[in-house]
Motif scaffolding. Sequence first.
Motif, PDB file in Angstrom:
ATOM      1  N   HIS A   1      -5.494  -6.545  -4.436  1.00 56.86           N
ATOM      2  CA  HIS A   1      -6.745  -6.157  -3.783  1.00 56.86           C
ATOM      3  C   HIS A   1      -6.661  -6.449  -2.284  1.00 56.86           C
ATOM      4  N   CYS A   2      -6.294  -5.435  -1.502  1.00 56.23           N
ATOM      5  CA  CYS A   2      -6.237  -5.622  -0.050  1.00 56.23           C
ATOM      6  C   CYS A   2      -6.933  -4.484   0.689  1.00 56.23           C
ATOM      7  N   ILE A   3      -7.404  -3.489  -0.046  1.00 56.41           N
ATOM      8  CA  ILE A   3      -8.091  -2.362   0.583  1.00 56.41           C
ATOM      9  C   ILE A   3      -9.593  -2.587   0.498  1.00 56.41           C
ATOM     10  N   LYS A   4     -10.221  -2.609   1.659  1.00 58.67           N
ATOM     11  CA  LYS A   4     -11.664  -2.843   1.745  1.00 58.67           C
ATOM     12  C   LYS A   4     -12.435  -1.553   1.493  1.00 58.67           C
ATOM     13  N   SER A   5     -12.017  -0.481   2.165  1.00 61.11           N
ATOM     14  CA  SER A   5     -12.705   0.799   1.986  1.00 61.11           C
ATOM     15  C   SER A   5     -11.784   1.952   2.351  1.00 61.11           C
ATOM     16  N   ILE A   6     -12.122   3.113   1.810  1.00 63.41           N
ATOM     17  CA  ILE A   6     -11.412   4.351   2.143  1.00 63.41           C
ATOM     18  C   ILE A   6     -12.465   5.406   2.424  1.00 63.41           C
ATOM     19  N   ILE A   7     -12.301   6.084   3.532  1.00 57.90           N
ATOM     20  CA  ILE A   7     -13.191   7.187   3.889  1.00 57.90           C
ATOM     21  C   ILE A   7     -12.326   8.432   4.008  1.00 57.90           C
ATOM     22  N   VAL A   8     -12.736   9.497   3.335  1.00 60.69           N
ATOM     23  CA  VAL A   8     -12.026  10.763   3.396  1.00 60.69           C
ATOM     24  C   VAL A   8     -12.822  11.687   4.312  1.00 60.69           C
ATOM     25  N   HIS A   9     -12.180  12.126   5.399  1.00 60.84           N
ATOM     26  CA  HIS A   9     -12.817  12.984   6.407  1.00 60.84           C
ATOM     27  C   HIS A   9     -12.324  14.419   6.262  1.00 60.84           C
ATOM     28  N   LYS A  10     -13.152  15.352   6.649  1.00 60.54           N
ATOM     29  CA  LYS A  10     -12.765  16.761   6.653  1.00 60.54           C
ATOM     30  C   LYS A  10     -11.544  16.942   7.560  1.00 60.54           C
ATOM     31  N   PRO A  11     -10.686  17.907   7.244  1.00 55.66           N
ATOM     32  CA  PRO A  11      -9.465  18.099   8.033  1.00 55.66           C
ATOM     33  C   PRO A  11      -9.751  18.678   9.409  1.00 55.66           C
ATOM     34  N   LEU A  12      -8.853  18.386  10.322  1.00 57.15           N
ATOM     35  CA  LEU A  12      -8.937  18.951  11.673  1.00 57.15           C
ATOM     36  C   LEU A  12      -7.959  20.120  11.823  1.00 57.15           C
ATOM     37  N   LEU A  13      -6.683  19.859  11.630  1.00 57.46           N
ATOM     38  CA  LEU A  13      -5.651  20.870  11.836  1.00 57.46           C
ATOM     39  C   LEU A  13      -4.862  21.186  10.572  1.00 57.46           C
TER      40      LEU A  13
ATOM     41  N   ILE B   1       0.872  -1.176   0.000  1.00 57.32           N
ATOM     42  CA  ILE B   1       0.000   0.000   0.000  1.00 57.32           C
ATOM     43  C   ILE B   1       0.905   1.220   0.000  1.00 57.32           C
ATOM     44  N   VAL B   2       0.641   2.137  -0.927  1.00 58.11           N
ATOM     45  CA  VAL B   2       1.420   3.367  -1.071  1.00 58.11           C
ATOM     46  C   VAL B   2       0.505   4.536  -0.766  1.00 58.11           C
ATOM     47  N   CYS B   3       0.932   5.401   0.144  1.00 59.20           N
ATOM     48  CA  CYS B   3       0.160   6.593   0.513  1.00 59.20           C
ATOM     49  C   CYS B   3       1.090   7.792   0.457  1.00 59.20           C
ATOM     50  N   GLY B   4       0.620   8.875  -0.115  1.00 58.62           N
ATOM     51  CA  GLY B   4       1.500  10.024  -0.132  1.00 58.62           C
ATOM     52  C   GLY B   4       0.853  11.307  -0.580  1.00 58.62           C
TER      53      GLY B   4
ATOM     54  N   ASP C   1      -4.707  21.496   5.963  1.00 62.22           N
ATOM     55  CA  ASP C   1      -5.479  21.786   4.760  1.00 62.22           C
ATOM     56  C   ASP C   1      -5.686  20.528   3.918  1.00 62.22           C
ATOM     57  N   HIS C   2      -5.139  19.407   4.379  1.00 59.46           N
ATOM     58  CA  HIS C   2      -5.373  18.109   3.742  1.00 59.46           C
ATOM     59  C   HIS C   2      -6.411  17.332   4.553  1.00 59.46           C
ATOM     60  N   TYR C   3      -7.243  16.582   3.864  1.00 57.56           N
ATOM     61  CA  TYR C   3      -8.255  15.772   4.528  1.00 57.56           C
ATOM     62  C   TYR C   3      -7.602  14.543   5.173  1.00 57.56           C
ATOM     63  N   ILE C   4      -8.303  13.941   6.100  1.00 57.68           N
ATOM     64  CA  ILE C   4      -7.849  12.726   6.765  1.00 57.68           C
ATOM     65  C   ILE C   4      -8.319  11.535   5.933  1.00 57.68           C
ATOM     66  N   ILE C   5      -7.418  10.612   5.651  1.00 59.19           N
ATOM     67  CA  ILE C   5      -7.761   9.432   4.849  1.00 59.19           C
ATOM     68  C   ILE C   5      -7.719   8.211   5.750  1.00 59.19           C
ATOM     69  N   ASP C   6      -8.865   7.562   5.885  1.00 59.83           N
ATOM     70  CA  ASP C   6      -9.019   6.384   6.739  1.00 59.83           C
ATOM     71  C   ASP C   6      -9.095   5.159   5.831  1.00 59.83           C
ATOM     72  N   ILE C   7      -8.113   4.254   5.979  1.00 52.10           N
ATOM     73  CA  ILE C   7      -8.021   3.081   5.110  1.00 52.10           C
ATOM     74  C   ILE C   7      -8.340   1.828   5.909  1.00 52.10           C
ATOM     75  N   GLU C   8      -9.272   1.029   5.401  1.00 54.44           N
ATOM     76  CA  GLU C   8      -9.581  -0.264   6.009  1.00 54.44           C
ATOM     77  C   GLU C   8      -9.164  -1.354   5.031  1.00 54.44           C
ATOM     78  N   THR C   9      -8.432  -2.348   5.531  1.00 52.32           N
ATOM     79  CA  THR C   9      -7.960  -3.433   4.665  1.00 52.32           C
ATOM     80  C   THR C   9      -8.764  -4.708   4.908  1.00 52.32           C
ATOM     81  N   HIS C  10      -8.553  -5.684   4.031  1.00 54.57           N
ATOM     82  CA  HIS C  10      -9.143  -7.013   4.176  1.00 54.57           C
ATOM     83  C   HIS C  10      -8.281  -7.915   5.053  1.00 54.57           C
ATOM     84  N   LEU C  11      -7.177  -7.429   5.536  1.00 54.27           N
ATOM     85  CA  LEU C  11      -6.218  -8.260   6.264  1.00 54.27           C
ATOM     86  C   LEU C  11      -6.604  -8.396   7.725  1.00 54.27           C
ATOM     87  N   ASN C  12      -6.529  -9.605   8.248  1.00 57.59           N
ATOM     88  CA  ASN C  12      -6.784  -9.853   9.665  1.00 57.59           C
ATOM     89  C   ASN C  12      -5.499  -9.642  10.448  1.00 57.59           C
ATOM     90  N   VAL C  13      -5.602  -8.961  11.576  1.00 55.14           N
ATOM     91  CA  VAL C  13      -4.420  -8.774  12.412  1.00 55.14           C
ATOM     92  C   VAL C  13      -4.372  -9.780  13.549  1.00 55.14           C
TER      93      VAL C  13
END
Length: 194
Positions: A158-170, A100-103, A172-184
């Motif tokens: 295919h390992c990402i189940k869902s992505i939710i983009v939330h409004k920023p807190l502190l 998974i690459v995030c940037g 100017d970029h939004y918060i990106i919440d990533i949920e995977t299919h992987l069990n921990v």
Amino acid sequence: MLDCSIASGEFTPSGFQIFRKDQNCHGGGVAIAVNKNIEATEIPMQLPETEALLVELKIVNSKLLILVFYRPPSSNDPHLIPDLLELVTGIANSRKTRLIVCGDLNMPSINWAEYTVPTGDVPQALLDSVADLNLTKHIHEATYVKGNILDGVFSNVHCIKSIIVHKPLLSDHYIIDIETHLNVKDDERTERKI
């Protein structure tokens, strides 16, 4: 911006270990926070001038590589992100693991819906690299307060189940919440005699 004046405890929740690469004179710094119950190891990369961090997570019977990076908006190097993506994709392929690459891409001119750019070698090199390396793009909505997609999330399988983009807190970029299919957790049941 993340630099040595900011202690990890200031932004890391309890129960997490932090991996970080602080800013250089032109960047923002990057960090990955991993639950302490997950075995994690930083993978050194031979790109000293790049604000990027690669961490391998051992999850039950598999592994996951996570790359985070920051590309300064002033960077005109068309090879910066493609070289980085090629390097980590090669590492993932050699280890036969998920990636998974995030940037923060800082490329507002990319039209992600059509995979086009009006002009410029730098954004086109990124689009070509994502296609050549067979990476899947997962962000489909604005990640910046001005309505642009400046942040990217990509994966090699295919390992990402869902992505939710939330409004920023502190930021100017939004918060990106990533949920995977992987069990921990190991869901294997232990057979017991009663």
